[in-house]
Design a protein around this motif. Sequence first.
Motif, PDB file in Angstrom:
ATOM      1  N   THR A 102       0.810  -1.216   0.000  1.00 30.52           N
ATOM      2  CA  THR A 102       0.000   0.000   0.000  1.00 30.52           C
ATOM      3  C   THR A 102       0.840   1.261   0.000  1.00 30.52           C
ATOM      4  O   THR A 102       0.337   2.344  -0.300  1.00 30.52           O
ATOM      5  CB  THR A 102      -0.930   0.045   1.224  1.00 30.52           C
ATOM      6  OG1 THR A 102      -0.127  -0.162   2.387  1.00 30.52           O
ATOM      7  CG2 THR A 102      -2.003  -1.026   1.142  1.00 30.52           C
ATOM      8  N   LYS A 103       2.125   1.154   0.350  1.00 35.42           N
ATOM      9  CA  LYS A 103       2.915   2.392   0.419  1.00 35.42           C
ATOM     10  C   LYS A 103       4.377   2.036   0.336  1.00 35.42           C
ATOM     11  O   LYS A 103       4.809   0.998   0.849  1.00 35.42           O
ATOM     12  CB  LYS A 103       2.629   3.108   1.760  1.00 35.42           C
ATOM     13  CG  LYS A 103       3.210   4.517   1.875  1.00 35.42           C
ATOM     14  CD  LYS A 103       2.300   5.549   1.228  1.00 35.42           C
ATOM     15  CE  LYS A 103       2.953   6.912   1.067  1.00 35.42           C
ATOM     16  NZ  LYS A 103       3.289   7.588   2.309  1.00 35.42           N
TER      17      LYS A 103
ATOM     18  N   CYS B 154      12.020   9.585  -4.651  1.00 29.04           N
ATOM     19  CA  CYS B 154      11.640  10.447  -5.767  1.00 29.04           C
ATOM     20  C   CYS B 154      10.232  10.045  -6.228  1.00 29.04           C
ATOM     21  O   CYS B 154       9.684   9.047  -5.771  1.00 29.04           O
ATOM     22  CB  CYS B 154      12.668  10.334  -6.886  1.00 29.04           C
ATOM     23  SG  CYS B 154      12.373   9.001  -8.032  1.00 29.04           S
ATOM     24  N   PRO B 155       9.619  10.783  -7.128  1.00 32.17           N
ATOM     25  CA  PRO B 155       8.247  10.437  -7.534  1.00 32.17           C
ATOM     26  C   PRO B 155       8.125   9.027  -8.091  1.00 32.17           C
ATOM     27  O   PRO B 155       7.126   8.344  -7.847  1.00 32.17           O
ATOM     28  CB  PRO B 155       7.910  11.490  -8.599  1.00 32.17           C
ATOM     29  CG  PRO B 155       9.175  12.190  -8.918  1.00 32.17           C
ATOM     30  CD  PRO B 155      10.083  12.025  -7.752  1.00 32.17           C
TER      31      PRO B 155
ATOM     32  N   ASN C 250       8.169   6.548  -5.283  1.00 33.72           N
ATOM     33  CA  ASN C 250       6.882   6.604  -4.599  1.00 33.72           C
ATOM     34  C   ASN C 250       5.802   5.848  -5.371  1.00 33.72           C
ATOM     35  O   ASN C 250       4.857   5.336  -4.793  1.00 33.72           O
ATOM     36  CB  ASN C 250       6.436   8.067  -4.434  1.00 33.72           C
ATOM     37  CG  ASN C 250       6.865   8.648  -3.105  1.00 33.72           C
ATOM     38  OD1 ASN C 250       6.487   8.144  -2.053  1.00 33.72           O
ATOM     39  ND2 ASN C 250       7.674   9.694  -3.145  1.00 33.72           N
ATOM     40  N   GLY C 251       5.950   5.828  -6.687  1.00 34.47           N
ATOM     41  CA  GLY C 251       4.925   5.205  -7.526  1.00 34.47           C
ATOM     42  C   GLY C 251       5.235   3.770  -7.901  1.00 34.47           C
ATOM     43  O   GLY C 251       4.656   3.235  -8.848  1.00 34.47           O
TER      44      GLY C 251
ATOM     45  N   THR D  59       4.393   0.976  -6.773  1.00 31.37           N
ATOM     46  CA  THR D  59       3.301   0.000  -6.819  1.00 31.37           C
ATOM     47  C   THR D  59       2.577   0.053  -8.161  1.00 31.37           C
ATOM     48  O   THR D  59       1.915  -0.902  -8.556  1.00 31.37           O
ATOM     49  CB  THR D  59       2.271   0.251  -5.692  1.00 31.37           C
ATOM     50  OG1 THR D  59       1.867   1.616  -5.752  1.00 31.37           O
ATOM     51  CG2 THR D  59       2.860  -0.049  -4.330  1.00 31.37           C
TER      52      THR D  59
ATOM     53  N   LEU E 269       9.659  12.352 -13.382  1.00 29.23           N
ATOM     54  CA  LEU E 269       8.669  11.301 -13.186  1.00 29.23           C
ATOM     55  C   LEU E 269       8.944  10.063 -14.021  1.00 29.23           C
ATOM     56  O   LEU E 269       8.201   9.090 -13.933  1.00 29.23           O
ATOM     57  CB  LEU E 269       7.282  11.842 -13.521  1.00 29.23           C
ATOM     58  CG  LEU E 269       6.765  12.757 -12.410  1.00 29.23           C
ATOM     59  CD1 LEU E 269       6.220  14.032 -12.957  1.00 29.23           C
ATOM     60  CD2 LEU E 269       5.749  12.038 -11.553  1.00 29.23           C
TER      61      LEU E 269
ATOM     62  N   ARG F  88       0.539   3.743 -14.065  1.00 26.50           N
ATOM     63  CA  ARG F  88      -0.684   4.519 -13.892  1.00 26.50           C
ATOM     64  C   ARG F  88      -0.706   5.331 -12.609  1.00 26.50           C
ATOM     65  O   ARG F  88      -1.556   6.215 -12.461  1.00 26.50           O
ATOM     66  CB  ARG F  88      -1.896   3.595 -13.957  1.00 26.50           C
ATOM     67  CG  ARG F  88      -2.204   3.122 -15.391  1.00 26.50           C
ATOM     68  CD  ARG F  88      -2.918   1.804 -15.365  1.00 26.50           C
ATOM     69  NE  ARG F  88      -3.381   1.361 -16.672  1.00 26.50           N
ATOM     70  CZ  ARG F  88      -2.640   0.646 -17.522  1.00 26.50           C
ATOM     71  NH1 ARG F  88      -1.393   0.342 -17.222  1.00 26.50           N
ATOM     72  NH2 ARG F  88      -3.138   0.249 -18.676  1.00 26.50           N
ATOM     73  N   VAL F  89       0.203   5.056 -11.680  1.00 27.43           N
ATOM     74  CA  VAL F  89       0.220   5.859 -10.461  1.00 27.43           C
ATOM     75  C   VAL F  89       0.798   7.242 -10.749  1.00 27.43           C
ATOM     76  O   VAL F  89       0.253   8.260 -10.350  1.00 27.43           O
ATOM     77  CB  VAL F  89       1.004   5.150  -9.338  1.00 27.43           C
ATOM     78  CG1 VAL F  89       1.218   6.089  -8.164  1.00 27.43           C
ATOM     79  CG2 VAL F  89       0.241   3.916  -8.881  1.00 27.43           C
ATOM     80  N   MET F  90       1.915   7.280 -11.472  1.00 28.03           N
ATOM     81  CA  MET F  90       2.443   8.615 -11.773  1.00 28.03           C
ATOM     82  C   MET F  90       2.225   9.009 -13.230  1.00 28.03           C
ATOM     83  O   MET F  90       2.488  10.134 -13.614  1.00 28.03           O
ATOM     84  CB  MET F  90       3.916   8.730 -11.402  1.00 28.03           C
ATOM     85  CG  MET F  90       4.860   7.854 -12.157  1.00 28.03           C
ATOM     86  SD  MET F  90       5.605   6.700 -10.999  1.00 28.03           S
ATOM     87  CE  MET F  90       6.776   5.890 -12.055  1.00 28.03           C
TER      88      MET F  90
ATOM     89  N   TYR G 199      -0.248   9.805 -14.938  1.00 25.69           N
ATOM     90  CA  TYR G 199      -1.139  10.901 -15.304  1.00 25.69           C
ATOM     91  C   TYR G 199      -0.540  12.268 -14.995  1.00 25.69           C
ATOM     92  O   TYR G 199      -1.089  13.282 -15.394  1.00 25.69           O
ATOM     93  CB  TYR G 199      -2.496  10.744 -14.601  1.00 25.69           C
ATOM     94  CG  TYR G 199      -3.319   9.629 -15.203  1.00 25.69           C
ATOM     95  CD1 TYR G 199      -4.103   9.857 -16.332  1.00 25.69           C
ATOM     96  CD2 TYR G 199      -3.292   8.344 -14.663  1.00 25.69           C
ATOM     97  CE1 TYR G 199      -4.848   8.833 -16.903  1.00 25.69           C
ATOM     98  CE2 TYR G 199      -4.027   7.318 -15.227  1.00 25.69           C
ATOM     99  CZ  TYR G 199      -4.807   7.565 -16.351  1.00 25.69           C
ATOM    100  OH  TYR G 199      -5.537   6.560 -16.909  1.00 25.69           O
ATOM    101  N   VAL G 200       0.577  12.286 -14.257  1.00 26.56           N
ATOM    102  CA  VAL G 200       1.200  13.595 -13.986  1.00 26.56           C
ATOM    103  C   VAL G 200       1.835  14.115 -15.266  1.00 26.56           C
ATOM    104  O   VAL G 200       1.628  15.254 -15.677  1.00 26.56           O
ATOM    105  CB  VAL G 200       2.256  13.503 -12.862  1.00 26.56           C
ATOM    106  CG1 VAL G 200       2.753  14.895 -12.498  1.00 26.56           C
ATOM    107  CG2 VAL G 200       1.695  12.804 -11.637  1.00 26.56           C
TER     108      VAL G 200
ATOM    109  N   HIS H 218      -1.441   2.040 -21.540  1.00 30.37           N
ATOM    110  CA  HIS H 218      -1.546   3.381 -20.967  1.00 30.37           C
ATOM    111  C   HIS H 218      -0.737   4.409 -21.765  1.00 30.37           C
ATOM    112  O   HIS H 218      -1.099   5.573 -21.850  1.00 30.37           O
ATOM    113  CB  HIS H 218      -1.052   3.345 -19.520  1.00 30.37           C
ATOM    114  CG  HIS H 218      -1.127   4.659 -18.821  1.00 30.37           C
ATOM    115  ND1 HIS H 218      -2.308   5.197 -18.388  1.00 30.37           N
ATOM    116  CD2 HIS H 218      -0.155   5.545 -18.481  1.00 30.37           C
ATOM    117  CE1 HIS H 218      -2.066   6.360 -17.803  1.00 30.37           C
ATOM    118  NE2 HIS H 218      -0.780   6.597 -17.852  1.00 30.37           N
TER     119      HIS H 218
END
Lengths: 721, 178
Positions: free
Chosen positions: A61-62, A77-78, A81-82, A84, A604, A614-616, A618-619, A684
């Motif tokens: 989850t994190k 970094c981003p 973090n992403g 997962t 990113l 898909r977690v990052m 869309y940024v 994606h």
Amino acid sequence: MERRKFLQIATGGAAAAVGGVVAVWPQAAAGPKLVRKVSTFCELCFWKCGVVATVEDGVVTKLDGHPSHPLSMGRLCPRGNGGTGLLYDPDRLKKPLIRTGKRGGEQFKEASWDEALGYIARKMERIKSEHGPEAMALFTHGHGGSFFGNMLKAYGSPNIAAPSYAQCRGPREVGFQLTFGSGIGSPENTDIANTRFLVLIGSHLGENMHNTQVQEFAECIRRGAKICVVDPRYSVAASKANWYLPIKPGTDIALLMSWVNVLLEEGLYNKEYVDRYGTGLAELRAATKENTPEWAAAITEIPAETIRTVVREMAAAKPAVLVHPGRHVTWYGDDAQRSRAIAILNGLLGSWGSKGGFYLPGGVDIPKYAVPPLPKPARAALDGAGTRYPLADETLASGLCDATLSGSPYPVKGWIVYGTNLVQSLPNPKHTLEAIDRLDLLVVVDVLPAEIAGYADVVLPEATYLERYDDLYAGTFRTPFVALRQPVVKPMYDSRPGWWIARELGLRLGLQQYYPWRDIEQYLDGRLTKMGSSLGQMQKAGVVVYPPEDGTLPADHKFDTPSGKVEFYSKTLAEMGVDAVPKHYAKPEAPEGHLRLLFGRSPLHTFGRTTNNRVMGYVVRENEVWVNNKTAAELGLKQNERVRLVNQDGVKSNAVRARVTNRIRPDCVYMVHGFGHTASKLRHTAGRGASDSELVTRVSVDPLMGGTGMFNNFVRLERGA
Amino acid sequence: MARYGMAIDKRTCMGCASCVVSCKVENKVDETAFRCRIVQRSTGEFPNVHLDIFSERCNQCADAPCVWNCPTGASHYAGGGVVLVAEDLCTGCKACMAACPYDARFINEKGYAEKCTFCLHRVKQGMEPSCVSTCPSRAMIFGDLEDPNGALARTLGARGHRALKAEAGTKPNVFYLE
Ligand code: SF4
């Protein structure tokens, strides 16, 4: 490099006590959950930061930065973090695949592991008997590649390469090696945190998101260090700088040598350091006599006064000055010489081995798991390293590709491609695909179905970094460390860890003797036990950190150069008949109506490997082409208008949005690398943005080390896309 | 009573969006949505350019128009002056979105208004908001504005700063250090 034994502090206070702890606590809303924290390290890029994963009822989850891992210091970094988003990417490779349609058609049938591995082993046996084991090559990127490297060595091939050398950082390794007798390595031994003057040459730290370096860059800003950024684009780093030098692309060597000229003419260099450690100063002085700031101003389009002011300020901060060597430095084909110019400048300022310059890193020797000696290949690697490209000290991925295409000096019939999308990571994909056409076997081992997988005969789905063990990571750093990657959750689908795939293949190839271990736990525990630690201990800690190195040069330091000194003039280069002191040469200019194509990084994204996340995702979902606002006005181009880039050889890109901006020179365009995917199964990201790689059809090869310079390509913008 | 606030150092913020991604994972935000964003604004003519980078989110205004404009009382003040949305009261009418001067809210897949909560669930457990704890630049400071000895109040006391659209009069509690 200092290497020490693990045993000394494996049980000491530096070990982190996070991770591995199993805890249960009630969650108010959703009822009790089994929550675990597991320490591991990241693989969203090659930096390999320490991670603590939170797992709730078997779901990750994190991901947080491991608090005591020196590369993360509690931060990610981003992309990290992403992570997962990679683990749970619905487009992941799930089953071994065997090709049924034509190459590149992405037509496969699902197969069992036994069937897929058996198929590969039979083909590899045939290639060995018909062409010799050297006819198999391996391309790899990332920490997990080591098991495939060992398998291929045991099989008998020396043809093992990573694009991270000839397509990325190779030139700087050579430039620094020639000067200081030592490359830069990874993580870079740059003391950004303590520098008083940071110079970035085309390096866009902050967008180029190497966690530790960015943390230190912020620290450097907070401490009020002076910063000079040299870049045709006004990068994020430029916005932090005291001086922004909007250099004409391809002229960095002129700027660097004019700085050398001023240091010598005005006597501002670090005399004590140079007298003690250096050699060849007289020759350097003679060679740079004419390289005045006025001379450089006409070439670089930077005013002579600015050139002088900056270098005087630099000298005032010596030796705590860091002229950063950069990382992706394959630009114009004379990149090893540019890197050498950077090294010479650092040498004159005395920054190598000084606080705030380059520290001398420490490392840890982890004993190897005992295996019989690997066979000596009957034929040398055919990539051209050490021969056609005399100073290359690693295998050239591009060289292997070229040799596959030419069939000379001997044929290459099979490739294993691990963790790198060669269609984007090598320049000029057309050329790469022609080489692939010559193969009897192409095996792709990866997590996602990128373009290269579409051309494979067999695709093997690897478990992600969160689902597998890899080999230990012995980090060379100010504070050396040993880190463990371990599974946070079990592999999803029918994916398998790389170590398992490589070992199973090895066993099927009759290489049992090289696999005296049953599984990875036994292998890792065997290595760790020899150092006085154990797998159990590392599973809990995730990382063991050693006390900091002093990192500075001892007075009697002997450099690993032929002279034992810092070589301002290189006899090695002189004997090869090339410039012993770097010289500026003019680069090709844009044809009428064209702009120079530059590319770089988004914080990113790691090349094209994260664009499907898909977690990052869309940024920054697609890249844009940066166009100067005046250039855009001349072309009548509007903000966000879709255009196609057409290069000097007529190659046309996907449609991509124009970012009309005041942050780039009028004679260049810029794109973030890694977009413009054509692989339909990357649902994606497929079809979004444009690929710079396909526009790089002119490759300026560095004659010293085979690096593939990619910034001598020019595009015009076609409207109405 | 605590009044939570945040200061973000524009000098060291790289606009990397670690905050954005970390928030998304921590709060399981919808696939295409975000609770925070990076905004870059450049002025001038090349090469004499100035670039501002903002890591933006709900400003947890002390005088919050979303709260007064919410017809059902779903938008409300929770501990530390943090503005929250009570999903059981939210009808997804978007009055709060229209009232917010910062475009800080969106309607999520469940049909409710959603926005930054300063990670109050973490703060209650003694942790920092997720964005603050992961920021590689350490550019974000979270704390109690009422605590004169806290890092946040001391930093704001020592350094020039401004809030976004302070003129909107909503008394925002997120500050950008110059
Ligand atoms: S820099 Fe980012 S992606 Fe690379 S290893 Fe560190 S956290 Fe992971």
